[in-house]
Write an enzyme that holds these catalytic residues in place. Structure first.
Site: not given
Length: 317
Positions: A36, A124, A127, A152, A155, A179
């Site tokens: 990080d 994100n 893709d 998804d 979900r 996505h």
């Protein structure tokens, strides 16, 4: 000599930290390398995870690498969880410039240091970031896997399970495409115990004839239901990524929704997006094409176009 299973994580925010914790609780990694850009955050997560080891099934060596990305070069799998979740409050496209800028700071450094394992990317818009990884590094695209609509699809199955009172693992249904907001449910191919969902709806409508559009929208919006109360999503997306890691480490040849390079599927190519994939030690072994209705096929093409539109917003392309 037994080779240790090594996993690296870039980005120790909400999702990256939960990826690490899930890996430990499932006993999947012998060595865990954490990165990080915030050295205090990296050190604190390393400490907390080390302190939890006695409650995990196996011991794991946990290394705090901070921004020394080259130390991840020997990993079997690297999970990219770099992001800034507050930018995604409106939609997943909000992180577009942050996450693609971030991957430019570490992707080549790791590959140039000799990395030849599997990338699993969560960041994100998933893709676009996967496509960017491919273009930046020239890496074998079958070894770059986006978590994509694996989450998804979970979900969607969760919503179907609530509607018909079945274990979600007994339901075979996929969200495909981006996505993001343009994803779609592949209803024509959805099945339970080998029977198409449409057939079950005819045979037992009181249990299986639910509103497909409503169900699809609940799957599409599920992340924002979570986000509304906690300003992030963390458990499900982390476990979706760890499921991909497990499939790689155990060479499972498992079928799951994931973002991968299109090479002509449904006439699409040159971008990453999600379809069911066979995943094992070498990454994506095969992309499975579902039987789509004409409306689903058109929605899939529209979803792919949205990914291309996002890519065109990047000034270096």
């Amino acid at each position: 000599m037994i080779k240790p299973r090594t996993v690296g994580i870039v980005g120790m925010g909400h999702v990256g930290a939960h990826v690490a914790n899930s890996l430990l609780l499932q006993g999947l990694a012998d060595e865990l390398y954490l990165c990080d850009i915030d050295s205090v955050k990296s050190a604190s997560e390393t400490q907390d995870l080390r302190d939890s080891l006695q409650f995990c099934p196996y011991n794991t060596k946990i290394i705090d690498c901070q921004d020394r990305y080259e130390e991840l070069a020997g990993c079997d799998v690297i999970v990219n969880a770099a992001g800034k979740v507050s930018l995604a409050a409106g939609n997943r496209d909000g992180e577009l410039f942050f996450t693609t800028d971030a991957c430019r700071t570490f992707a080549n450094r790791i590959v140039d240091a000799g990395f030849d394992g599997i990338w699993v990317s969560i960041s994100n818009p998933c893709d676009v970031v996967c496509t960017e990884f491919w273009h930046l590094t020239g890496y074998d695209p079958s070894r770059i896997i986006g978590s994509g609509t694996g989450l998804d699809s979970a979900r969607l199955r969760s919503q179907i399970s609530l509607a018909c009172n079945l274990d979600p693992k007994s339901i075979n249904a996929y969200m495909i495409g981006e996505h993001g907001a343009s994803m779609l449910a592949a209803w024509k191919s959805a099945s339970i115990s080998g029977k198409p969902l449409a057939q079950l709806a005819d045979e037992e409508p009181e249990r299986f004839a639910f509103d497909l559009a409503e169900m699809e929208d609940k799957a599409r919006q599920g992340g924002y239901v979570t986000f509304a109360g906690k300003q992030c999503t963390e458990y499900a997306v982390a476990n979706a990524a760890v499921r991909v890691v497990a499939a790689v480490l155990h060479d499972e040849h498992a079928v799951m929704g994931a973002s991968t390079l299109m090479t002509g599927q449904y006439g699409e190519e040159g971008i990453f997006t999600s379809l069911p994939c066979i995943i094992g030690r070498n990454g994506v072994e095969r992309v499975m094409e579902l039987d789509l209705s004409q409306a689903e096929l058109e929605a899939f093409h529209a979803s792919c176009q949205h990914i291309r539109d996002n890519i065109s917003r990047l000034t270096w392309w």
